[in-house]
Design a protein around this motif. Structure first.
Motif, PDB file in Angstrom:
ATOM      1  N   PHE A   1       1.145  -0.950  -0.171  1.00 40.07           N
ATOM      2  CA  PHE A   1      -0.231   0.214  -0.133  1.00 40.07           C
ATOM      3  C   PHE A   1       1.062   1.456  -0.281  1.00 40.07           C
ATOM      4  O   PHE A   1       1.784   1.244   0.734  1.00 40.07           O
ATOM      5  CB  PHE A   1      -0.781  -0.046   1.229  1.00 40.07           C
ATOM      6  CG  PHE A   1      -2.094   0.868   1.114  1.00 40.07           C
ATOM      7  CD1 PHE A   1      -3.063   1.440   0.294  1.00 40.07           C
ATOM      8  CD2 PHE A   1      -2.408   2.060   2.230  1.00 40.07           C
ATOM      9  CE1 PHE A   1      -4.022   2.641  -0.149  1.00 40.07           C
ATOM     10  CE2 PHE A   1      -2.693   2.569   2.288  1.00 40.07           C
ATOM     11  CZ  PHE A   1      -3.993   3.391   1.529  1.00 40.07           C
TER      12      PHE A   1
ATOM     13  N   LYS B   1      -5.246   7.494  -5.354  1.00 38.90           N
ATOM     14  CA  LYS B   1      -3.811   7.636  -4.341  1.00 38.90           C
ATOM     15  C   LYS B   1      -2.695   8.528  -5.153  1.00 38.90           C
ATOM     16  O   LYS B   1      -2.291   7.884  -6.265  1.00 38.90           O
ATOM     17  CB  LYS B   1      -2.959   6.668  -3.473  1.00 38.90           C
ATOM     18  CG  LYS B   1      -4.161   6.256  -2.139  1.00 38.90           C
ATOM     19  CD  LYS B   1      -4.089   6.873  -1.377  1.00 38.90           C
ATOM     20  CE  LYS B   1      -5.465   6.714  -0.230  1.00 38.90           C
ATOM     21  NZ  LYS B   1      -4.999   7.486   0.826  1.00 38.90           N
TER      22      LYS B   1
ATOM     23  N   SER C   1      -3.723   2.812  -4.983  1.00 45.05           N
ATOM     24  CA  SER C   1      -1.995   3.140  -4.160  1.00 45.05           C
ATOM     25  C   SER C   1      -1.321   3.969  -5.445  1.00 45.05           C
ATOM     26  O   SER C   1      -1.927   3.471  -6.693  1.00 45.05           O
ATOM     27  CB  SER C   1      -2.043   2.119  -2.827  1.00 45.05           C
ATOM     28  OG  SER C   1      -1.279   0.891  -3.491  1.00 45.05           O
TER      29      SER C   1
ATOM     30  N   ILE D   1       0.989   5.632  -0.360  1.00 43.09           N
ATOM     31  CA  ILE D   1       0.567   6.576  -0.576  1.00 43.09           C
ATOM     32  C   ILE D   1       1.854   7.618  -0.586  1.00 43.09           C
ATOM     33  O   ILE D   1       2.872   7.237  -0.639  1.00 43.09           O
ATOM     34  CB  ILE D   1      -0.583   6.944   0.822  1.00 43.09           C
ATOM     35  CG1 ILE D   1       0.422   6.913   2.367  1.00 43.09           C
ATOM     36  CG2 ILE D   1      -1.677   6.383   0.757  1.00 43.09           C
ATOM     37  CD1 ILE D   1      -0.138   7.010   3.397  1.00 43.09           C
TER      38      ILE D   1
END
Length: 363
Positions: free
Chosen positions: A19, A163, A138, A21
């Motif tokens: 993940f 994101k 992401s 960001i």
């Protein structure tokens, strides 16, 4: 009925894929589980997912604060004394919102089990027919993000959140690629996680005007309300504040300044369901639509957020997507296509796999 025992577990949940960001990459999700037991043998579960860039807490510090500072204060307390308990917590330690949320959520789970009611019935009842969830993508190369978005839409998702928060030029390409991939009918949301400057944010928003973005979330640093207000004043789309609001006092400043159109409430920022309800109530008084966001929580934190979202009409959207991102979770959450299902079972409405929690616990 009194609380007699509190157990704390520091665990790491396996993600299906990293993940990513604007400020961090996570290959698994560090989380803290709390188990509160009463003198009559009833058990409530809670969760903390700290983020040192957002809540100012680490995984290790959150465990220590819960175990050594907050949990001992619950012994011999009534599970229903939520206001008094939060006041005790706040007198004991400033901030530490996810640590407080872990115990708050467990208290609400307990209250539901004691009364035989789902949590949403205790905090306002059912305000929505269903809770539709997005898929969250992401940060990746634009082509990969476009492919992910296309695949999610093909599987039935009607909302895509991406994101961003790298460079303005690269993020413009990402937004345009995803919009082209999903067509015009699917909703698109963009979250920079504080990754842009004011100038970069204005450039991205201006150059993606044809992408029909529902809202741009937290484009600048959490404290920079002046830039957020300036962006809001010239934006063609809604501006959502997330990291910039933790407490009701933060929201008062945002409302007074006119710095945002929408609010993203997260249990891990606010300190749990009880203080999150105050945020929703103030937002409703100011006609500010809300979302319940996620720190990528397990089934426990996810269902707590879902019950909150169900209980308030001002909470129009949610991101209860954590269980979709784990290889294995600590409980089963039921999704029907792109909606999350809440049962009439008491408390959070889930059966926690205690053996699995112990298996993934590090300390």
């Amino acid at each position: 009925m009194k609380i007699k025992k509190v157990d704390v577990y520091a665990a790491r949940l396996p993600l299906k894929e990293p993940f990513i960001i604007s400020y961090v990459r996570l290959d698994d999700m560090p989380t803290i589980f709390t188990r509160i037991e009463t003198d009559e043998g009833l058990v409530g579960w809670g969760e903390a997912v700290p983020d040192q860039n957002v809540t100012g807490e680490t995984w290790e510090s959150t465990y220590q604060i819960i175990k050594n500072e907050l949990a001992p204060m619950l012994i011999d307390q009534s599970p229903f004394a939520v206001d008094s308990i939060h006041n005790m917590f706040n007198r004991k330690i400033y901030g530490a919102p996810s640590a407080k949320a872990a115990l708050d959520i467990a208290l609400y789970d307990l209250m539901g089990k004691i009364t035989g009611q789902p949590v949403y019935q205790l905090i306002g009842g059912k305000s929505h027919e269903q809770l539709q969830v997005p898929q969250v993508i992401s940060i990746k190369d634009p082509e990969e993000m476009a492919k992910d978005a296309r695949d999610y839409v093909a599987s039935g998702f009607r909302n895509i959140k991406i994101k961003v928060g790298t460079t303005a030029a690269d993020d413009i390409v990402r937004i345009k690629a995803v919009r082209q991939a999903i067509g015009k009918e699917v909703q698109l949301r963009v979250d920079a996680n504080q990754g842009w400057s004011r100038i970069e944010a204005l450039k991205v928003i201006r150059e993606t005007v044809d992408c029909d973005v529902d809202w741009y979330e937290q484009p600048v640093k959490e404290h920079d309300l002046k830039s957020l207000k300036a962006i809001k004043e010239v934006s063609h789309a809604n501006i959502m504040i997330d990291e910039g609001v933790h407490t009701i006092h933060d929201l008062v400043y945002v409302v007074e300044m006119g710095a945002a159109d929408m609010l993203n409430i997260k249990l891990m920022k606010s300190g749990g369901i009880y203080p999150a309800l105050a945020l929703a109530n103030l937002a409703e008084a100011c006609n500010m639509p809300c979302q319940v966001g996620s720190m990528v929580e397990s089934a426990i934190g996810t269902m707590a957020g879902a019950h909150l979202a169900m209980s308030r009409s001002i909470i129009e959207t949610n991101e209860m997507v954590g269980p979709l991102m784990f290889r294995k979770d600590v409980a089963i959450v039921h999704y029907n296509g792109d909606t999350i299902e809440l049962s009439n079972a008491p408390g959070l409405g889930i059966k926690v796999d205690e053996d699995y929690i112990k298996e993934i616990t590090h300390f």
